[in-house]
Design an enzyme around this catalytic site. Sequence first.
Site, PDB file in Angstrom:
ATOM      1  N   ASP A  12       0.813  -1.226   0.000  1.00 40.80           N
ATOM      2  CA  ASP A  12       0.000   0.000   0.000  1.00 40.80           C
ATOM      3  C   ASP A  12       0.839   1.264   0.000  1.00 40.80           C
ATOM      4  O   ASP A  12       0.456   2.286   0.563  1.00 40.80           O
ATOM      5  CB  ASP A  12      -0.952   0.037   1.219  1.00 40.80           C
ATOM      6  CG  ASP A  12      -1.788  -1.215   1.310  1.00 40.80           C
ATOM      7  OD1 ASP A  12      -2.279  -1.649   0.260  1.00 40.80           O
ATOM      8  OD2 ASP A  12      -1.945  -1.751   2.423  1.00 40.80           O
ATOM      9  N   GLY A  14       1.549   2.940  -2.596  1.00 43.01           N
ATOM     10  CA  GLY A  14       1.161   3.806  -3.723  1.00 43.01           C
ATOM     11  C   GLY A  14       1.841   3.369  -5.010  1.00 43.01           C
ATOM     12  O   GLY A  14       2.055   4.179  -5.910  1.00 43.01           O
ATOM     13  N   ALA A  38      -4.343  -8.071  -3.140  1.00 43.32           N
ATOM     14  CA  ALA A  38      -4.057  -6.698  -2.731  1.00 43.32           C
ATOM     15  C   ALA A  38      -4.550  -5.779  -3.833  1.00 43.32           C
ATOM     16  O   ALA A  38      -4.745  -6.213  -4.961  1.00 43.32           O
ATOM     17  CB  ALA A  38      -2.566  -6.499  -2.495  1.00 43.32           C
ATOM     18  N   HIS A  40      -4.527  -1.976  -6.009  1.00 40.02           N
ATOM     19  CA  HIS A  40      -3.850  -0.746  -6.372  1.00 40.02           C
ATOM     20  C   HIS A  40      -4.931   0.269  -6.655  1.00 40.02           C
ATOM     21  O   HIS A  40      -5.869  -0.025  -7.380  1.00 40.02           O
ATOM     22  CB  HIS A  40      -3.056  -0.912  -7.657  1.00 40.02           C
ATOM     23  CG  HIS A  40      -1.934  -1.871  -7.537  1.00 40.02           C
ATOM     24  ND1 HIS A  40      -0.843  -1.635  -6.752  1.00 40.02           N
ATOM     25  CD2 HIS A  40      -1.728  -3.066  -8.106  1.00 40.02           C
ATOM     26  CE1 HIS A  40      -0.011  -2.643  -6.854  1.00 40.02           C
ATOM     27  NE2 HIS A  40      -0.531  -3.539  -7.668  1.00 40.02           N
ATOM     28  N   THR A 127      -6.339 -12.242   3.478  1.00 37.60           N
ATOM     29  CA  THR A 127      -7.443 -11.586   2.780  1.00 37.60           C
ATOM     30  C   THR A 127      -8.426 -12.635   2.251  1.00 37.60           C
ATOM     31  O   THR A 127      -9.398 -12.299   1.604  1.00 37.60           O
ATOM     32  CB  THR A 127      -6.939 -10.742   1.587  1.00 37.60           C
ATOM     33  OG1 THR A 127      -6.221 -11.606   0.703  1.00 37.60           O
ATOM     34  CG2 THR A 127      -6.041  -9.617   2.042  1.00 37.60           C
ATOM     35  N   THR A 301      -8.805  -3.967  -1.015  1.00 35.50           N
ATOM     36  CA  THR A 301      -9.507  -5.223  -1.279  1.00 35.50           C
ATOM     37  C   THR A 301     -10.560  -5.504  -0.224  1.00 35.50           C
ATOM     38  O   THR A 301     -11.674  -5.901  -0.525  1.00 35.50           O
ATOM     39  CB  THR A 301      -8.502  -6.407  -1.303  1.00 35.50           C
ATOM     40  OG1 THR A 301      -7.500  -6.108  -2.266  1.00 35.50           O
ATOM     41  CG2 THR A 301      -9.190  -7.712  -1.685  1.00 35.50           C
ATOM     42  N   ARG A 304     -10.705  -3.075   5.173  1.00 37.18           N
ATOM     43  CA  ARG A 304     -10.289  -3.074   6.585  1.00 37.18           C
ATOM     44  C   ARG A 304      -9.487  -1.814   6.901  1.00 37.18           C
ATOM     45  O   ARG A 304      -8.669  -1.376   6.088  1.00 37.18           O
ATOM     46  CB  ARG A 304      -9.355  -4.268   6.861  1.00 37.18           C
ATOM     47  CG  ARG A 304     -10.026  -5.603   6.800  1.00 37.18           C
ATOM     48  CD  ARG A 304      -9.074  -6.706   7.246  1.00 37.18           C
ATOM     49  NE  ARG A 304      -8.051  -6.980   6.238  1.00 37.18           N
ATOM     50  CZ  ARG A 304      -7.216  -8.007   6.290  1.00 37.18           C
ATOM     51  NH1 ARG A 304      -7.254  -8.857   7.309  1.00 37.18           N
ATOM     52  NH2 ARG A 304      -6.331  -8.220   5.352  1.00 37.18           N
ATOM     53  N   PRO A 305      -9.677  -1.237   8.097  1.00 37.99           N
ATOM     54  CA  PRO A 305      -8.831  -0.093   8.463  1.00 37.99           C
ATOM     55  C   PRO A 305      -7.376  -0.555   8.551  1.00 37.99           C
ATOM     56  O   PRO A 305      -7.089  -1.619   9.093  1.00 37.99           O
ATOM     57  CB  PRO A 305      -9.345   0.338   9.835  1.00 37.99           C
ATOM     58  CG  PRO A 305     -10.278  -0.721  10.299  1.00 37.99           C
ATOM     59  CD  PRO A 305     -10.646  -1.587   9.139  1.00 37.99           C
ATOM     60  N   LEU A 333       3.305  12.212   0.889  1.00 40.45           N
ATOM     61  CA  LEU A 333       3.947  13.199   1.751  1.00 40.45           C
ATOM     62  C   LEU A 333       2.968  14.314   2.128  1.00 40.45           C
ATOM     63  O   LEU A 333       3.052  14.885   3.220  1.00 40.45           O
ATOM     64  CB  LEU A 333       5.171  13.787   1.037  1.00 40.45           C
ATOM     65  CG  LEU A 333       6.042  14.693   1.888  1.00 40.45           C
ATOM     66  CD1 LEU A 333       6.631  13.947   3.071  1.00 40.45           C
ATOM     67  CD2 LEU A 333       7.164  15.304   1.059  1.00 40.45           C
ATOM     68  N   GLY A 415       0.079  13.860  -3.818  1.00 33.72           N
ATOM     69  CA  GLY A 415      -1.357  13.762  -4.071  1.00 33.72           C
ATOM     70  C   GLY A 415      -1.612  12.485  -4.832  1.00 33.72           C
ATOM     71  O   GLY A 415      -0.685  11.919  -5.418  1.00 33.72           O
TER      72      GLY A 415
HETATM   73  P1  GDP Z   1      -0.459   0.212  -3.786  1.00 35.41           P
HETATM   74  O1  GDP Z   1      -1.055  -1.111  -3.481  1.00 35.41           O
HETATM   75  O2  GDP Z   1       0.995   0.275  -3.417  1.00 35.41           O
HETATM   76  O3  GDP Z   1      -0.709   0.662  -5.181  1.00 35.41           O
HETATM   77  O4  GDP Z   1      -1.149   1.281  -2.823  1.00 35.41           O
HETATM   78  P2  GDP Z   1      -2.712   1.568  -2.588  1.00 35.41           P
HETATM   79  O5  GDP Z   1      -3.316   1.967  -3.864  1.00 35.41           O
HETATM   80  O6  GDP Z   1      -3.337   0.511  -1.806  1.00 35.41           O
HETATM   81  O7  GDP Z   1      -2.615   2.789  -1.560  1.00 35.41           O
HETATM   82  C1  GDP Z   1      -2.230   4.010  -1.900  1.00 35.41           C
HETATM   83  C2  GDP Z   1      -3.378   4.971  -1.632  1.00 35.41           C
HETATM   84  O8  GDP Z   1      -2.854   6.240  -1.520  1.00 35.41           O
HETATM   85  C3  GDP Z   1      -4.374   5.062  -2.764  1.00 35.41           C
HETATM   86  O9  GDP Z   1      -5.635   5.385  -2.252  1.00 35.41           O
HETATM   87  C4  GDP Z   1      -3.820   6.173  -3.639  1.00 35.41           C
HETATM   88  O10 GDP Z   1      -4.796   6.847  -4.409  1.00 35.41           O
HETATM   89  C5  GDP Z   1      -3.282   7.079  -2.592  1.00 35.41           C
HETATM   90  N1  GDP Z   1      -2.093   7.829  -2.959  1.00 35.41           N
HETATM   91  C6  GDP Z   1      -1.020   7.434  -3.704  1.00 35.41           C
HETATM   92  N2  GDP Z   1      -0.095   8.402  -3.711  1.00 35.41           N
HETATM   93  C7  GDP Z   1      -0.571   9.411  -2.951  1.00 35.41           C
HETATM   94  C8  GDP Z   1      -0.063  10.679  -2.532  1.00 35.41           C
HETATM   95  O11 GDP Z   1       1.050  11.067  -2.862  1.00 35.41           O
HETATM   96  N3  GDP Z   1      -0.869  11.420  -1.714  1.00 35.41           N
HETATM   97  C9  GDP Z   1      -2.090  11.013  -1.300  1.00 35.41           C
HETATM   98  N4  GDP Z   1      -2.791  11.804  -0.493  1.00 35.41           N
HETATM   99  N5  GDP Z   1      -2.586   9.836  -1.645  1.00 35.41           N
HETATM  100  C10 GDP Z   1      -1.850   9.047  -2.454  1.00 35.41           C
END
Ligand code: GDP
Length: 426
Positions: A12, A14, A38, A40, A127, A301, A304-305, A333, A415
């Site tokens: 998770d 990003g 998992a 994305h 999961t 997926t 869950r918190p 960040l 973001g």
């Molecule tokens: P992954 O499994 O590594 O792709 O990660 P996830 O998608 O599960 O979790 C990343 C979460 O953070 C998602 O909801 C993205 O939209 C969000 N996200 C990714 N990069 C950033 C960021 O730089 N800032 C913020 N606020 N959210 C982000």
Amino acid sequence: MVKAIVGANWGDEGKGKITDMLGQEADIIVRYQGGSNAGHTIINEYGKFALHLLPSGVFYKHTTSVIGNGVALNIPYLFKEIKSIVDRGVPMPKILVSDRAQIMMPYHILFDQYEEERLGGKSFGSTKSGIAPFYSDKYAKIGFQVSELFDEELLREKVDRVCEMKNILLEHMYHKPLIDKDELFATLLEYRDMVAPYVADVSAFLHEAIKEGKNILLEGQLGALKDPDFGIYPMVTSSSTLAAYGAIGAGIPPYEIKDIVSVVKAYSSAVGAGEFVSEIFGEEADELRRRGGDGGEYGATTGRPRRMGWFDAVASRYGCKMQGATEVALTVLDVLGYLDEVPVCVGYEIDGVVTKDFPTTAKLAKAKPVYVNLPGWKCDIRGIKKYEDLPENCRAYIEFIEKELEVPVTMISNGPGRDEIIYRNK
Ligand code: GDP
């Protein structure tokens, strides 16, 4: 050129966003391990999507999306996922599925649930997507390869043989309904018809693509700390989450992976059970969870918190090292802008001794975090495009982390959107 995008933490981080972003210049994007366990999260011109099995390149017309041999292939899930994006206006992606990928069987998912039930409070926090039973069977040599779907006689014989064994477990160990061999065989024939148009010798395709100088991205799932060898065993996943495994799970020469982008989160989060030294609790954790990610830190997926914590330099440096990171993308960040001070875990105290090295699980369980507090920047950094425009304290945080990681931070994500990225030179 082959580039891997992998996680340095517990998953998770990003990776989906970074893959989607770097996918603009990629010809091929490959999933090489894991399955639909998992998610994305990707935000682009079509909307917000949670992908579980498809590579993050499926939104581009110019990329081929590849499911490598190392993936746990849930065929009905793949179809559901393709349909779900096409239904929302995304053009039908070009997809190739390795003829050597193995199939997630309906009983793998059931065994995953039954085993978690049997373990009760001592469960792994799976999961329940069937991943552990799937990989167990693969290495026990009773898995089903996609290629095997195309020989009905052999398939029938194997279904009978495997069912015999599974039914003994179902009857005597789990006391659950038995598998009907004929039904399973019929299901597999349905799977064959669903997957047939996409099946290819993916390794041969990728070797050719490398020869032609194509840009290939290997998209990792989860993170280094969930790797079965180098992670927090046994609270890990069942396939290697490391970039090195990309060579195996895609079928390419290891020396072709030239760049390893390790995605590191600006704070920590984890799902499922397992050691987590810099974990925080109570209101402090709730606030970070609420503000985290895009709309809160909840599993893509499972919903869950996620468990929350401060940035862990010990775990992240180790994660980067095991990934073989050549560069780091630091994500989320922007989330930390509310803090007066930003704690960073720089050491583990184990039996009264402070270490900066990430230990094996038994020692990890005894580790207490050693923190330094860096001054916060107290503003919203979203929308900033240039590194120099970031507040001084924010740059100091990045540079502190970079020093701890011992790998250059070349990208800073401020973001969730595709364009919310700040590039820095290596
Ligand atoms: P992954 O499994 O590594 O792709 O990660 P996830 O998608 O599960 O979790 C990343 C979460 O953070 C998602 O909801 C993205 O939209 C969000 N996200 C990714 N990069 C950033 C960021 O730089 N800032 C913020 N606020 N959210 C982000």
